[in-house]
Write a protein that holds these residues in place. Structure first.
Motif, short mmCIF file in Angstrom:
data_model
loop_
_atom_site.label_atom_id
_atom_site.label_comp_id
_atom_site.label_asym_id
_atom_site.label_seq_id
_atom_site.Cartn_x
_atom_site.Cartn_y
_atom_site.Cartn_z
N MET A 476 0.82 -1.20 0.00
CA MET A 476 0.00 0.00 0.00
C MET A 476 0.86 1.26 0.00
SD MET A 476 -2.87 -1.30 -0.40
CE MET A 476 -3.60 0.32 -0.57
N ASN A 477 2.01 1.20 0.64
CA ASN A 477 2.92 2.35 0.59
C ASN A 477 3.42 2.58 -0.83
OD1 ASN A 477 3.51 4.06 2.78
ND2 ASN A 477 4.42 2.35 3.91
N ASP A 478 3.72 1.49 -1.54
CA ASP A 478 4.19 1.60 -2.92
C ASP A 478 3.09 2.21 -3.80
OD1 ASP A 478 6.22 0.91 -5.02
OD2 ASP A 478 4.56 -0.31 -5.76
N ILE A 479 1.87 1.74 -3.63
CA ILE A 479 0.75 2.28 -4.40
C ILE A 479 0.52 3.75 -4.05
CG2 ILE A 479 -1.76 2.14 -4.71
CD1 ILE A 479 -1.52 -0.89 -4.44
N ARG A 480 0.61 4.07 -2.76
CA ARG A 480 0.40 5.46 -2.32
C ARG A 480 1.43 6.40 -2.96
NH1 ARG A 480 3.07 8.41 0.98
NH2 ARG A 480 4.29 6.62 1.73
N GLU A 481 2.69 5.98 -2.96
CA GLU A 481 3.74 6.83 -3.53
C GLU A 481 3.54 7.04 -5.02
OE1 GLU A 481 7.34 4.87 -2.53
OE2 GLU A 481 7.23 5.36 -0.38
N ARG A 482 3.20 5.99 -5.72
CA ARG A 482 3.05 6.10 -7.18
C ARG A 482 1.77 6.85 -7.56
NH1 ARG A 482 7.09 3.43 -9.28
NH2 ARG A 482 8.10 1.80 -8.06
N PHE A 483 0.71 6.67 -6.78
CA PHE A 483 -0.52 7.42 -7.06
C PHE A 483 -0.27 8.91 -6.84
CE2 PHE A 483 -4.64 9.25 -5.76
CZ PHE A 483 -5.37 8.95 -6.90
N GLY A 484 0.56 9.24 -5.86
CA GLY A 484 0.87 10.64 -5.60
C GLY A 484 1.65 11.32 -6.72
N GLU A 485 2.22 10.53 -7.64
CA GLU A 485 2.97 11.09 -8.78
C GLU A 485 2.05 11.38 -9.97
OE1 GLU A 485 5.80 8.09 -9.63
OE2 GLU A 485 6.91 8.32 -7.75
N LEU A 486 0.84 10.84 -9.95
CA LEU A 486 -0.08 10.99 -11.08
C LEU A 486 -0.62 12.41 -11.16
CD1 LEU A 486 -1.73 9.62 -13.36
CD2 LEU A 486 -3.45 9.05 -11.63
N MET A 487 -0.59 12.99 -12.37
CA MET A 487 -1.12 14.34 -12.59
C MET A 487 -2.58 14.24 -13.05
SD MET A 487 1.46 16.11 -11.75
CE MET A 487 0.77 17.72 -12.15
N HIS A 488 -3.46 14.99 -12.39
CA HIS A 488 -4.88 15.00 -12.72
C HIS A 488 -5.19 16.30 -13.47
CE1 HIS A 488 -5.69 11.56 -10.03
NE2 HIS A 488 -4.69 12.08 -9.34
N PRO A 489 -5.70 16.20 -14.69
CA PRO A 489 -5.91 17.41 -15.49
C PRO A 489 -7.22 18.12 -15.17
CG PRO A 489 -6.49 15.47 -16.77
CD PRO A 489 -5.99 14.96 -15.45
N ASN A 532 -1.38 11.23 3.95
CA ASN A 532 -0.42 10.72 2.96
C ASN A 532 0.57 9.73 3.61
OD1 ASN A 532 0.87 10.34 0.51
ND2 ASN A 532 2.17 12.14 0.72
N CYS A 533 0.02 8.78 4.38
CA CYS A 533 0.85 7.76 5.01
C CYS A 533 0.01 6.51 5.25
CB CYS A 533 1.46 8.26 6.32
SG CYS A 533 0.25 8.69 7.59
N VAL A 534 0.67 5.43 5.62
CA VAL A 534 0.01 4.15 5.90
C VAL A 534 0.28 3.75 7.34
CG1 VAL A 534 -0.12 1.70 5.28
CG2 VAL A 534 0.27 3.41 3.50
N LYS A 535 -0.77 3.43 8.08
CA LYS A 535 -0.64 2.98 9.47
C LYS A 535 -1.27 1.60 9.63
CE LYS A 535 1.27 6.72 11.20
NZ LYS A 535 2.61 6.71 11.81
N VAL A 536 -0.66 0.79 10.50
CA VAL A 536 -1.16 -0.56 10.81
C VAL A 536 -1.74 -0.56 12.21
CG1 VAL A 536 -0.54 -2.99 11.09
CG2 VAL A 536 0.54 -1.62 9.29
N PHE A 537 -2.90 -1.17 12.37
CA PHE A 537 -3.54 -1.23 13.69
C PHE A 537 -2.69 -2.04 14.65
CE2 PHE A 537 -6.23 -3.33 16.84
CZ PHE A 537 -6.93 -2.26 17.35
N ARG A 538 -2.46 -1.50 15.84
CA ARG A 538 -1.69 -2.20 16.88
C ARG A 538 -2.55 -2.42 18.11
NH1 ARG A 538 2.28 -4.37 13.98
NH2 ARG A 538 3.45 -2.81 12.79
#
Length: 538
Positions: A476-489, A532-538
């Motif tokens: 999910m961190n990998d997806i989050r980082e790459r989605f954040g690079e996408l430009m929305h017109p 803009n981060c990923v957290k795991v339930f503890r």
């Protein structure tokens, strides 16, 4: 640069080479599967690609890929030495190994470039447009979303490519080549070489009169769009025609007391890439329905112990099979009796003997419509993802499986950051486009076995079978980082979007509600940690 960092960089480079070869193996498998193992050249290509993967994996000490490559090679050598027709058991055995390879390949996160991060399990999408810059722009956008576009500039090269490799979809200029409606005439010739039609999206520089549109529809045209449509919208339309999974075979149950007819049907359906379940004793139908869960039922009209119409009534009494298409296949040629049979639970009536192409075309059309109707019932209308209710149903199903198999299970919830601000600043249509982009992004980067849903508003949820919290967080961190690079017109500018994510790992005794509450709490923590981060339930 330290020795350790050099070593890590070298390791990532090697991992990228193995991953690239794994994608080649997966593509070769899809080509072989599409041809039902009838093409010796593709069998040879699959063998060579797998052998090369094994050599790379051994050289670079990637044991998971090596073990799978060796298993596939062993199976292929056994099939080659036996010199008898390939059986369904052979195909299923290799497919299981290939799916393991797909999982191993997709779960790797230490890659050096975005292209290595995608596993192409699909055939390419062919683009044949007069405007080369438009074609290139669409192909680049497709790559970002996990599709692979291939560009063609002439009739001959496109026709030759479709004969060698049937594409999942084609995007073709109505006037491809320069002459009016030349693209439509080309597609007619291409479609004549395939048993089932290739979905085509026609691009037209003009509005298009009814005659042109009819000609386009007759040769497989699913869409007829103006050239002014932007690349992102076009990709959304492409995704709707690939969502039903062209490589997911239709499950067909055949009920016929004639063993000879049943054998013919099984052979015909398997050659067309479908999965067949043959029932020669109609008294076994209820058991087969529960075990096989068919998408289409084909049955004879007259069988020992009952008629087809009587059996159709019994099938329709079960809620989950009310909408499954039933096609009668019988020697009965009395039109009144055919119409009567269709009024009693049937959807179509075919007369024996039947041309195999006619049979396959009918099944293809009925199956596609049935999948579309089913999708409308369980999917969100805007994004095409599972709706809230069905997502939770799938979570319950995976919890039951996890209890039986003792395999890990994770549940992730995502929320688009500052979504209200996007709607207020750019308008709701742009906000809807962001939601669609998010859904498409998730679909292209998650496994086929993962379940993705729109949980509500700007919230999404993902059920991740056989995934522990560490793998889930990395992915999910990998997806989050790459989605954040996408430009929305927008009409005047572009902007970027991020999301927050909360993950909960299943623990024995957790119910669907408990797991969802844990993920929701982790998501709340992520948003209050700055988004803009990923957290795991503890």
């Amino acid at each position: 640069m330290t020795i350790e960092s050099q070593r890590d960089k070298l390791k990532q480079h090697f991992a990228g080479r193995v991953t690239t070869q794994a994608r080649i193996v997966l593509e070769a498998w899809q080509q072989l599967k599409q041809r039902n193992w009838q093409d010796k050249q593709w069998f040879s290509d699959f063998q060579l690609a797998t052998d090369k993967l094994g050599r790379y994996a051994a050289r670079f000490d990637m044991t998971d890929h090596l073990c799978i490559a060796q298993s596939i090679n062993t199976s292929l050598k056994s099939i080659s030495l036996r010199k008898t027709p390939v059986t369904t058991a052979d195909i299923l055995a290799v497919e299981q190994q290939v799916m393991q390879l797909a999982t191993v390949t997709q779960r790797k996160t230490d890659r050096t470039d975005s292209s290595a991060n995608r596993t192409y399990l699909r055939s390419p999408i062919y683009l044949a447009l007069n405007q080369k810059d438009l074609a290139q722009r669409i192909a680049q956008q497709m790559q970002f979303f996990g599709f692979r576009g291939e560009l063609y500039s002439s009739h001959d090269t496109l026709q030759a490519a479709t004969q060698k490799n049937k594409p999942e979809t084609m995007i073709v200029d109505v006037d491809f080549g320069g002459e009016k409606n030349a693209g439509i005439e080309l597609i007619k010739r291409i479609q004549a070489n395939h048993e089932t039609p290739i979905p085509v999206m026609f691009i037209c520089p003009r509005e298009g009169d009814i005659k042109t549109r009819l000609e386009a529809a007759r040769c497989g045209g699913e869409e007829f769009v103006e050239r002014t449509l932007d690349a992102a919208q076009l990709i959304e339309k492409v995704e709707t025609y690939t969502r039903s999974s062209a490589h997911e075979p239709y499950r067909i149950m055949v009920v016929d007391d004639s063993r000879a007819q049943a054998a013919f049907m099984e052979s015909t359906l398997r050659k067309a890439g479908m999965t067949a379940k043959i029932i020669t004793d109609p008294m076994q139908v209820l058991i087969a329905l529960d075990e096989f869960s068919p998408e289409i039922i084909i049955m004879d009209m007259y069988m020992p112990g009952c008629t087809g119409t009587e059996l159709a009534k019994v099938i329709r009494q079960q809620d989950k099979f009310v909408s499954v298409p039933i096609i009668y296949l019988s020697a009965e040629d009395d039109i009144n009796k055919q119409l009567h049979a269709m009024s009693l639970g049937g959807d179509d009536f075919l007369v024996k003997p039947i041309n195999p192409r006619h049979l396959i075309a009918t099944i293809h059309n009925r199956g596609r419509r049935a999948r579309t109707l089913h999708a409308m019932m369980i999917r969100d209308s805007l994004t095409g993802l599972y709706n809230h209710t069905h997502t939770l149903n799938l979570l319950s199903m995976e919890i039951n499986k996890a209890n039986q198999t003792r395999e890990p299970l994770s549940f992730a919830m995502m929320d688009i950051d500052y979504f209200k601000r996007i709607n207020d600043t750019h308008g709701h249509p742009v906000g809807d486009r962001v939601l669609k982009s998010m859904s498409l992004f998730l679909k292209q980067r998650l496994r086929k076995t993962d379940h993705i849903g729109r949980y509500g508003g700007e919230e999404f949820a993902v059920v991740l079978p056989n995934t522990d919290e560490c793998d889930a967080k990395n992915m999910m961190n990998d997806i989050r980082e790459r989605f954040g690079e996408l430009m929305h017109p927008t009409e005047s500018d572009t902007f970027k979007v991020t999301f927050s994510c909360g993950i909960a790992a299943y623990q024995a005794g957790n119910t669907q509600q408990v797991l969802a509450q844990k993920a929701d709490k982790a998501l709340y923590e992520a948003k209050h940690a700055g988004r803009n981060c990923v957290k795991v339930f503890r």
